[in-house]
Design a protein around this motif. Structure first.
Motif, PDB file in Angstrom:
ATOM      1  N   GLU A  16      18.295  21.702  17.152  1.00  0.00           N
ATOM      2  CA  GLU A  16      17.628  20.482  17.636  1.00  0.00           C
ATOM      3  C   GLU A  16      16.392  20.072  16.835  1.00  0.00           C
ATOM      4  N   ARG A  17      15.867  20.952  16.000  1.00  0.00           N
ATOM      5  CA  ARG A  17      14.632  20.628  15.264  1.00  0.00           C
ATOM      6  C   ARG A  17      14.819  19.427  14.347  1.00  0.00           C
ATOM      7  N   ARG A  18      13.824  18.565  14.316  1.00  0.00           N
ATOM      8  CA  ARG A  18      13.766  17.482  13.334  1.00  0.00           C
ATOM      9  C   ARG A  18      12.356  17.468  12.773  1.00  0.00           C
ATOM     10  N   ALA A  19      12.234  17.028  11.529  1.00  0.00           N
ATOM     11  CA  ALA A  19      10.897  16.840  10.964  1.00  0.00           C
ATOM     12  C   ALA A  19      10.304  15.615  11.661  1.00  0.00           C
ATOM     13  N   THR A  20       9.279  15.841  12.463  1.00  0.00           N
ATOM     14  CA  THR A  20       8.804  14.811  13.393  1.00  0.00           C
ATOM     15  C   THR A  20       7.665  13.999  12.783  1.00  0.00           C
ATOM     16  N   GLY A  72      -1.624  10.080   2.266  1.00  0.00           N
ATOM     17  CA  GLY A  72      -1.744   9.104   3.343  1.00  0.00           C
ATOM     18  C   GLY A  72      -0.798   9.323   4.511  1.00  0.00           C
ATOM     19  N   GLN A  73      -0.108  10.452   4.558  1.00  0.00           N
ATOM     20  CA  GLN A  73       0.887  10.667   5.621  1.00  0.00           C
ATOM     21  C   GLN A  73       0.211  10.671   6.998  1.00  0.00           C
ATOM     22  N   SER A  74       0.657   9.752   7.859  1.00  0.00           N
ATOM     23  CA  SER A  74      -0.020   9.556   9.142  1.00  0.00           C
ATOM     24  C   SER A  74       0.089  10.776  10.048  1.00  0.00           C
ATOM     25  N   LYS A  75       1.160  11.554   9.904  1.00  0.00           N
ATOM     26  CA  LYS A  75       1.325  12.705  10.803  1.00  0.00           C
ATOM     27  C   LYS A  75       0.206  13.726  10.641  1.00  0.00           C
ATOM     28  N   VAL A  76      -0.434  13.742   9.477  1.00  0.00           N
ATOM     29  CA  VAL A  76      -1.535  14.696   9.256  1.00  0.00           C
ATOM     30  C   VAL A  76      -2.725  14.339  10.151  1.00  0.00           C
ATOM     31  N   PRO A 168       7.206  19.911   8.251  1.00  0.00           N
ATOM     32  CA  PRO A 168       6.781  20.565   7.012  1.00  0.00           C
ATOM     33  C   PRO A 168       6.503  19.487   5.959  1.00  0.00           C
ATOM     34  N   MET A 169       5.532  19.735   5.098  1.00  0.00           N
ATOM     35  CA  MET A 169       5.166  18.714   4.094  1.00  0.00           C
ATOM     36  C   MET A 169       4.873  19.302   2.727  1.00  0.00           C
ATOM     37  N   GLU A 170       5.442  18.643   1.732  1.00  0.00           N
ATOM     38  CA  GLU A 170       5.110  18.955   0.342  1.00  0.00           C
ATOM     39  C   GLU A 170       4.405  17.770  -0.316  1.00  0.00           C
ATOM     40  N   GLY A 171       4.297  16.682   0.422  1.00  0.00           N
ATOM     41  CA  GLY A 171       3.672  15.488  -0.138  1.00  0.00           C
ATOM     42  C   GLY A 171       2.162  15.555  -0.012  1.00  0.00           C
ATOM     43  N   PHE A 172       1.524  16.164  -1.003  1.00  0.00           N
ATOM     44  CA  PHE A 172       0.047  16.237  -1.033  1.00  0.00           C
ATOM     45  C   PHE A 172      -0.390  16.456  -2.471  1.00  0.00           C
ATOM     46  N   ASP A 202      13.371  11.744  18.470  1.00  0.00           N
ATOM     47  CA  ASP A 202      13.579  12.216  17.108  1.00  0.00           C
ATOM     48  C   ASP A 202      14.467  11.260  16.330  1.00  0.00           C
ATOM     49  N   LYS A 203      14.221  11.244  15.036  1.00  0.00           N
ATOM     50  CA  LYS A 203      15.117  10.458  14.179  1.00  0.00           C
ATOM     51  C   LYS A 203      16.487  11.142  14.161  1.00  0.00           C
ATOM     52  N   PRO A 204      17.543  10.394  13.833  1.00  0.00           N
ATOM     53  CA  PRO A 204      18.869  11.011  13.881  1.00  0.00           C
ATOM     54  C   PRO A 204      19.027  12.121  12.840  1.00  0.00           C
ATOM     55  N   GLU A 207      22.464  15.068   8.698  1.00  0.00           N
ATOM     56  CA  GLU A 207      23.613  15.843   8.199  1.00  0.00           C
ATOM     57  C   GLU A 207      23.171  16.830   7.114  1.00  0.00           C
ATOM     58  N   ARG A 208      24.023  17.766   6.838  1.00  0.00           N
ATOM     59  CA  ARG A 208      23.760  18.746   5.790  1.00  0.00           C
ATOM     60  C   ARG A 208      25.020  18.891   4.951  1.00  0.00           C
ATOM     61  N   PHE A 209      24.848  19.422   3.774  1.00  0.00           N
ATOM     62  CA  PHE A 209      26.015  19.678   2.925  1.00  0.00           C
ATOM     63  C   PHE A 209      26.950  20.649   3.634  1.00  0.00           C
TER      64      PHE A 209
HETATM   65  C1  LIG Z   1       9.270  22.094   2.105  1.00  0.00           C
HETATM   66  C2  LIG Z   1       9.447  20.753   2.751  1.00  0.00           C
HETATM   67  C3  LIG Z   1       8.619  19.718   2.394  1.00  0.00           C
HETATM   68  C4  LIG Z   1       8.719  18.470   3.037  1.00  0.00           C
HETATM   69  N1  LIG Z   1       7.805  17.500   2.748  1.00  0.00           N
HETATM   70  C5  LIG Z   1       7.805  16.352   3.473  1.00  0.00           C
HETATM   71  C6  LIG Z   1       6.754  15.412   3.307  1.00  0.00           C
HETATM   72  O1  LIG Z   1       5.811  15.603   2.545  1.00  0.00           O
HETATM   73  N2  LIG Z   1       6.796  14.275   4.048  1.00  0.00           N
HETATM   74  C7  LIG Z   1       7.807  14.050   4.954  1.00  0.00           C
HETATM   75  O2  LIG Z   1       7.785  12.993   5.607  1.00  0.00           O
HETATM   76  N3  LIG Z   1       8.805  14.945   5.145  1.00  0.00           N
HETATM   77  C8  LIG Z   1       8.823  16.087   4.436  1.00  0.00           C
HETATM   78  N4  LIG Z   1       9.781  17.046   4.664  1.00  0.00           N
HETATM   79  C9  LIG Z   1      10.780  16.797   5.721  1.00  0.00           C
HETATM   80  C10 LIG Z   1      12.152  16.501   5.156  1.00  0.00           C
HETATM   81  O3  LIG Z   1      12.196  15.208   4.621  1.00  0.00           O
HETATM   82  C11 LIG Z   1      13.181  16.706   6.256  1.00  0.00           C
HETATM   83  O4  LIG Z   1      13.128  18.036   6.681  1.00  0.00           O
HETATM   84  C12 LIG Z   1      14.595  16.383   5.788  1.00  0.00           C
HETATM   85  O5  LIG Z   1      14.698  15.027   5.473  1.00  0.00           O
HETATM   86  C13 LIG Z   1      15.644  16.716   6.829  1.00  0.00           C
HETATM   87  O6  LIG Z   1      15.335  16.098   8.067  1.00  0.00           O
HETATM   88  P1  LIG Z   1      15.154  16.955   9.387  1.00  0.00           P
HETATM   89  O7  LIG Z   1      14.204  18.062   9.057  1.00  0.00           O
HETATM   90  O8  LIG Z   1      14.584  16.023  10.389  1.00  0.00           O
HETATM   91  O9  LIG Z   1      16.496  17.467   9.779  1.00  0.00           O
HETATM   92  C14 LIG Z   1       9.728  18.262   4.024  1.00  0.00           C
HETATM   93  C15 LIG Z   1      10.571  19.326   4.354  1.00  0.00           C
HETATM   94  C16 LIG Z   1      10.429  20.553   3.748  1.00  0.00           C
HETATM   95  C17 LIG Z   1      11.306  21.690   4.169  1.00  0.00           C
END
Ligand SMILES: Cc1cc2nc3c(=O)[nH]c(=O)nc-3n(C[C@H](O)[C@H](O)[C@H](O)COP(=O)(O)O)c2cc1C
Length: 231
Positions: A16-20, A72-76, A168-172, A202-204, A207-209
């Protein structure tokens, strides 16, 4: 249901986890935050060297500054807790190895001879990078990433099973994150983890490979067959 006694099954959290993206301002319960941090610190690492360091950012002003450093990511700014996961490539030279061996001496079954041999192995393994000083070990930037992401991911799952949403975020910009948080130059910033109560549905699922594309059997490129395969 954050703060609840019952934890979600890990298998359910994984499904159920999504990147929120958006969060309510409601804080993360202090006991839950402790559990999340402790879970990460219990993660495994090579030689138990634990080269991870974490900066927990809760202060709103600091989150605003961190947001700028995070492209500038608003979630931060929105999430009540952002964990900035770092790795210290030189920590093992600067006391961590001594401390790990001290702890091993206190708790483990091995004697001093074994500990000295571990020390020699670590120094041989990490003391030289490939192509530099003839060392056998990994590139230390890769090495810290490898270790830190295990702890980071463990924190993410603990937050999820406790009922929080995460991102999780790598955008910095690493240099900007370091400047905001006063992180030493020699330390690497690996990833950011936002934790809180999600604001919207949550966003939809994206999918995964399929397994056939990314998992091989016995050697690269050979497709795997496991029980329950979708044909
Ligand atoms: C290491 C890592 C870095 C990520 N960096 C960002 C980010 O900087 N900004 C963002 O909006 N999402 C980021 N994400 C989220 C991914 O875009 C997201 O996990 C992926 O699209 C799959 O969606 P889901 O996690 O909701 O299933 C990151 C995910 C991971 C694992």
């Amino acid at each position: 249901m954050a703060g609840a006694v019952t934890e979600t099954l890990l298998s359910r959290a994984i499904a159920e986890r999504r990147a929120t993206r958006h969060y309510e301002p409601t804080p993360v319960d202090e006991n839950d935050l402790r559990k999340i941090l402790e879970a990460g610190l219990a993660a495994p690492s090579g030689y138990n060297l634990q080269p991870w360091r974490f900066v927990v950012v809760r202060d709103l002003e600091q989150r605003r500054r961190l947001r700028e450093a995070a492209m500038g990511q608003s979630k931060v700014e929105e999430a009540p807790v952002v964990i900035v996961a770092c790795g210290d490539p030189q920590g093992w030279r600067n006391g961590d190895l001594d401390e790990v061996l001290r702890m091993a001496a206190q708790h483990g079954p091995d004697g001093p001879a074994k500990h000295e041999s571990v020390r020699r192995n670590v120094i041989r393994f990490l003391g030289g990078v490939p192509g530099n000083q003839g060392g056998i070990g990994p590139d230390l930037a890769v090495w810290v990433n490898r270790q830190v992401m295990v702890a980071f991911t463990t924190m993410m799952w603990m937050a999820e099973v406790l009922g929080y949403e995460t991102a999780p975020m790598e955008g910095f910009w690493e240099d900007k994150v370091k400047a905001v948080l006063k992180i030493p130059d020699s330390v690497r910033v690996v990833a950011l983890l936002a934790i809180g109560h999600g604001k919207q549905t949550d966003k939809p699922f994206a999918e995964r490979f399929p397994m056939s594309r990314v998992v091989f059997a016995e050697e690269w490129g050979k497709s795997i067959r496991v029980a329950g395969d979708r044909q």
